[in-house]
Design an enzyme around this catalytic site. Structure first.
Site: not given
Length: 725
Positions: A7-8, A103, A105, A326, A328
């Protein structure tokens, strides 16, 4: 070739480091050797297209064009990250195996899935879920690949949320901005599926405070003691009975002084007896480790940090410093396998925060609290420290504060229960009932690490009640009538507003709906709540006064102009529960969006029904392009005439004392006359103003909506000859 898509960049580096000690940096990806590559997204590389990209007329903010419901949803590359998308297009075209490492989610799922769709990846895609950036945790996660198809409902939920936000936000924002602009208000009045009900909570609280009228109420206390042991004096509060129910409010407060004074006179100096006596010691287990919402609420109470500040600090601790897992997360439980790692985590905390864990050993390092439970861990687990050790002086103030809270709640899992002392005595004096209670803390246990003390625990402990048995005689030595005043509700703070969003059910009037909402996650998600609150500040709907949060005049105007359904949490909270049902595979995206489109038509109807396009001011000056009336405007170079149909028509004139043909280059280019004293002639087909143009066979008149309308009319002595049509 085997390609991981993270994701990043920080997650990509962690994956590459777990695969090999020396990954080679390339443009937009990391080469781990042996045909293994790791690349990344930078947030969303794609975004929903704008309304005008679906249909040209949707570029205009016009009430008659609403609602705008796309038939075929589309995305486009985000220009500022187009280069990284090009890298992924090239790599996916060469890859035989693709591993989705977004991620864990719904946004992380959609973020990579939409890139795979854009790049045309057709083969089977694998999925890895990484919660912890430490190399051992990443290696374990990489060994537990699964099929990405398992997460299709998660992607569907994220996609439904994205499209719902587009439909709801764009249609209602345009409708109610036009509504407010017609009333003379300036600016854009944005409406959001979640943000507007949050604003509605703040507006309602502000008005409750403003409309509050203090009301006096009365409390009667009596000093009681056994006749033979006057030292065992305790105070008990009078409990009004049915005879006084007419003077009791819904919270049990006595609103008249006379009944209290009458009872005071009745019981003073009288004898009675204890009718009930209960005493116990109550154990309180440590609280669970932190989710993002609980972390934000606790940080707001302890340090006064805003929700966005906490999220930013937590994200930095996770991505940059790798000190926490993580952030979030909406879960407060841990995988049972993590139990074996506890000693290394405790040692890391002791070295990072030696004052927090003296000698590095909590009360009971072998204690296994209820936090370790595989059955209650969802896509990601609670936020806990990692094994990494570093000098915390290198962290920012906010980062140190957040790490301290995460460490405290992890250490609490290895502390003994707190033990509370509770007592209850009831007495009857001259037929009147009195009650006394006590609470106290016998043993602190995990509470020695508690970052925010509760109000009653922070106060000076009260003397314990005497241990009396039922039937013990008591004497009333004196009684006192205390006058108190009701208090207004407190304004929202970051902590209480986040708490309201997570526990939204208590703000819902319908009991059946309230029961349903208790099972959902409330308004927004763990990852979006901070951004929602910050958006309301950025759009001038909220402002701060110390730690208090209030609505601006613009925020109140928006709430006042909207239907009640758009300002309360009921509808939007139901939508969140439907999105969760889609994630669970129990609901259909198309059915959800069809119902939403119907809801939007209902919600914009009040703005539409009361909307009348303003008549342009008749200034006597007409647009050289379309002959519509012009209005006077101010610009960076002074005043000028602007077409009243702007932005549909961008015709302008300079302001002069006498009209000068040289001031009208557009009029000459269009072949129109001065037109200062001529009214526009409407198109016989669509009634838009006709425009005089020059063609190969001479002048003619065409519709100003060309190419939307292709009607033409012959020219007759410089005027359109509509008789010939």
């Amino acid at each position: 070739m085997r390609l991981y898509i993270a994701e990043k960049p920080s997650l990509a580096r962690a994956i590459a480091t777990a695969i090999t000690n020396s990954p080679q940096r390339r443009q937009g990806y990391l080469d781990c050797g042996g045909g293994v590559y790791v690349s990344w997204c930078v947030g969303h590389l794609l975004e929903p297209i704008e309304p005008g990209d679906y249909r040209p007329e949707w570029r205009r903010w016009r009430m008659e064009l609403l609602p705008m419901i796309p038939e075929d949803w589309q995305r486009r590359p985000k220009e500022d990250v187009r280069d990284q998308l090009t890298v992924l297009e090239r790599l996916t075209a060469q890859a035989q195996e693709v591993i989705h490492a977004g991620d864990p989610d719904r946004e992380g799922q959609l973020l990579v899935d939409e890139v795979l769709e854009w790049c045309g990846v057709r083969g089977a895609v694998r999925r890895v879920l990484i919660n912890d950036l430490n190399p051992p945790a990443v290696r374990r996660a990489l060994e537990e690949e699964s099929s990405n198809q398992r997460f299709a409902p998660l992607k569907a939920s994220a996609e439904a949320r994205q499209r719902a936000d587009w439909l709801y936000g764009i249609n209602l924002s345009r409708a109610y901005t036009l509504h407010h602009q017609q009333q003379g208000k300036e600016g854009v009045f944005s409406v959001g599926r979640v943000q507007t009900p949050v604003l509605g909570l703040v507006v309602a609280r502000d008005r409750a405070i403003e409309d509050f009228e203090p009301t006096p109420w009365f409390q009667l206390d009596a000093a009681l003691a056994p006749p033979d042991t006057p030292d065992a004096l305790f105070r008990a509060r009078w409990q009004p009975g049915e005879a006084h129910s007419a003077h009791i409010d819904e919270e049990g407060r006595l609103l008249r002084r006379k009944p209290a004074e009458d009872v005071k006179a009745k019981v003073t100096g009288q004898d009675g007896e204890i009718t009930d006596a209960r005493f116990r010691e109550r154990n309180e287990a440590p609280p669970l480790p932190l989710s993002l919402s609980v972390l934000q609420i606790t940080a707001a109470k302890r340090y006064g940090l805003g929700a966005e500040q906490v999220l930013s600090a937590a994200q930095s601790l996770y991505e940059k410093h790798r000190l926490i897992t993580y952030p979030r997360s909406d879960c407060r439980y841990l995988p049972e396998a993590h139990w074996e790692d506890r000693q290394e985590l405790l040692e890391a905390i002791q070295r990072n925060l030696p004052d927090l864990a003296p000698e590095g050993v909590p009360d009971d390092p072998g204690r296994r609290s209820r936090a370790w439970d595989d059955g209650k861990v969802s896509a990601h687990h609670a936020i806990v420290p990692t094994r990494r050790v570093m000098d915390l002086q290198k962290l920012s103030t906010n980062e140190r504060a957040v790490y301290d809270l995460v460490a405290r709640f992890y250490l609490m899992q290895f502390e003994h229960d707190a033990i509370h002392r509770e007592g209850h005595l009831s007495a009857t004096i001259a037929g009147e009932h009195f009650r006394a209670r006590e609470t106290g803390l016998l043993y602190a246990g995990w509470k020695r690490l508690e970052p925010v003390q509760r109000r009653q625990e922070a106060e000076t402990p009260k003397a314990p009640l005497p241990r009396l048995d039922p039937g013990t005689p008591v004497h009333c030595h004196e009684a006192r009538c205390l006058e108190k005043t009701t208090r207004p509700p407190l304004p929202f703070t970051d902590a209480s507003l986040l708490s309201a969003m997570t526990g939204i059910a208590r703000f819902v009037k319908d009991e059946a709906l309230r029961r349903t909402l208790r099972e959902t996650d409330g308004l927004g998600t763990e990852a979006t709540r901070a951004a929602i609150i910050q958006t309301l500040f950025n759009r001038d709907f909220l402002y701060r006064e110390g730690r208090s949060i209030h609505a601006t005049a613009k925020g109140r105007a928006l709430i006042d102009g909207l239907p009640e359904d758009a300002t309360t949490p009921d509808r939007t909270a139901i939508w969140e529960s439907r999105l969760e049902a889609i994630r669970q595979g129990e609901a259909d995206t198309d059915a959800f969006l069809t119902q939403l489109a119907s809801d939007i038509r209902t919600l914009i109807e009040p703005a539409r029904s009361n909307f009348a396009p303003p008549e342009p001011e008749q200034t006597g000056v007409h647009c050289p392009r379309c002959r519509a009336p012009m209005r006077r405007r101010s610009g960076p170079y002074g005043e000028f005439w602007s077409c009243s149909r702007f932005p549909g028509c961008k015709g302008t004139r300079r302001i002069t004392e006498q009209p000068d043909p040289q001031d009208e280059p557009q009029a000459q280019a269009e072949g129109t006359s001065d037109g200062m004293d001529q009214a526009p002639v409407p198109c016989p087909y669509c009634y838009a103003p006709l425009v005089r143009r020059n063609g190969r066979n001479g002048p003619f008149w065409g519709c100003s909506r060309y190419p939307g309308c292709r009607t033409t009319v012959p020219d007759r002595d410089g005027r359109p000859d509509t008789r010939a049509v």
